[in-house]
Scaffold this motif. Structure first.
Motif, PDB file in Angstrom:
ATOM      1  N   GLY A  34       0.806  -1.205   0.000  1.00  0.00           N
ATOM      2  CA  GLY A  34       0.000   0.000   0.000  1.00  0.00           C
ATOM      3  C   GLY A  34       0.844   1.263   0.000  1.00  0.00           C
ATOM      4  N   TRP A  35       0.226   2.333  -0.462  1.00  0.00           N
ATOM      5  CA  TRP A  35       0.803   3.669  -0.354  1.00  0.00           C
ATOM      6  C   TRP A  35      -0.143   4.523   0.490  1.00  0.00           C
ATOM      7  CZ3 TRP A  35       5.580   5.088  -1.823  1.00  0.00           C
ATOM      8  CH2 TRP A  35       6.242   4.308  -2.770  1.00  0.00           C
ATOM      9  N   PHE A  36       0.428   5.230   1.435  1.00  0.00           N
ATOM     10  CA  PHE A  36      -0.301   6.179   2.265  1.00  0.00           C
ATOM     11  C   PHE A  36       0.422   7.511   2.170  1.00  0.00           C
ATOM     12  CE2 PHE A  36      -3.193   3.444   4.745  1.00  0.00           C
ATOM     13  CZ  PHE A  36      -2.720   2.202   4.354  1.00  0.00           C
ATOM     14  N   ARG A  37      -0.251   8.563   2.593  1.00  0.00           N
ATOM     15  CA  ARG A  37       0.398   9.873   2.598  1.00  0.00           C
ATOM     16  C   ARG A  37      -0.051  10.675   3.814  1.00  0.00           C
ATOM     17  NH1 ARG A  37      -2.622  12.619  -2.677  1.00  0.00           N
ATOM     18  NH2 ARG A  37      -4.674  12.930  -1.702  1.00  0.00           N
ATOM     19  N   GLN A  38       0.815  11.598   4.209  1.00  0.00           N
ATOM     20  CA  GLN A  38       0.492  12.473   5.323  1.00  0.00           C
ATOM     21  C   GLN A  38       0.924  13.881   4.977  1.00  0.00           C
ATOM     22  OE1 GLN A  38       2.035  11.244   9.156  1.00  0.00           O
ATOM     23  NE2 GLN A  38       0.490  12.462  10.220  1.00  0.00           N
ATOM     24  N   ALA A  39      -0.065  14.748   4.877  1.00  0.00           N
ATOM     25  CA  ALA A  39       0.191  16.151   4.604  1.00  0.00           C
ATOM     26  C   ALA A  39       0.438  16.885   5.926  1.00  0.00           C
ATOM     27  CB  ALA A  39      -0.995  16.761   3.874  1.00  0.00           C
ATOM     28  N   PRO A  40       1.120  18.027   5.879  1.00  0.00           N
ATOM     29  CA  PRO A  40       1.386  18.775   7.126  1.00  0.00           C
ATOM     30  C   PRO A  40       0.109  19.093   7.878  1.00  0.00           C
ATOM     31  CG  PRO A  40       2.668  19.668   5.316  1.00  0.00           C
ATOM     32  CD  PRO A  40       1.733  18.663   4.710  1.00  0.00           C
TER      33      PRO A  40
END
Length: 120
Positions: A34-40
């Motif tokens: 999987g790919w996840f992301r976290q924005a500021p």
């Protein structure tokens, strides 16, 4: 499983990037990747996942992002096209022994993250 993500960078809106994640396991093909992301200032969110049965995407990236894998190279990719400023985040790859999932708690191993910055 150790994961090493790469491919992040600075790109203008409308541009493309391809992220890669190399895994150190002999049974890579058995894992859901999987790919996840976290924005500021935001929580980590699911982006895409792939296993033997198929793929899943976050609705806002459908038609723009494509997840794929090369089991011979123990690598999963995230091709990101038509990038938008709201795609700016640290992107993490993850490996899970369960089924195709969008839930972070079902992933056991995480990479270090790679920063994607999309300028307007």
């Amino acid at each position: 499983v150790q994961l090493q993500a790469s491919g992040g960078g600075l790109v203008q809106a409308g541009g493309s990037l391809r992220l890669s994640c190399a895994a150190s396991t002999r049974t890579f093909s058995n894992y859901c990747m999987g790919w996840f992301r976290q924005a500021p200032g935001k929580e980590r969110e699911f982006v895409a996942a792939i296993n033997w049965s198929g793929v899943k995407y976050l609705d806002s990236v459908k038609g723009r992002f494509t997840i794929s894998r090369d089991n011979a190279k123990n690598t999963v990719y995230l091709q990101m096209n038509s990038l938008k400023p709201e795609d700016t985040a640290v992107y993490y790859c993850a490996a899970g022994a369960g089924g195709l999932s969008r839930y972070s708690y079902q992933y056991d191993s995480w990479g270090q993250g790679t920063l994607v910055t999309v300028s307007s």
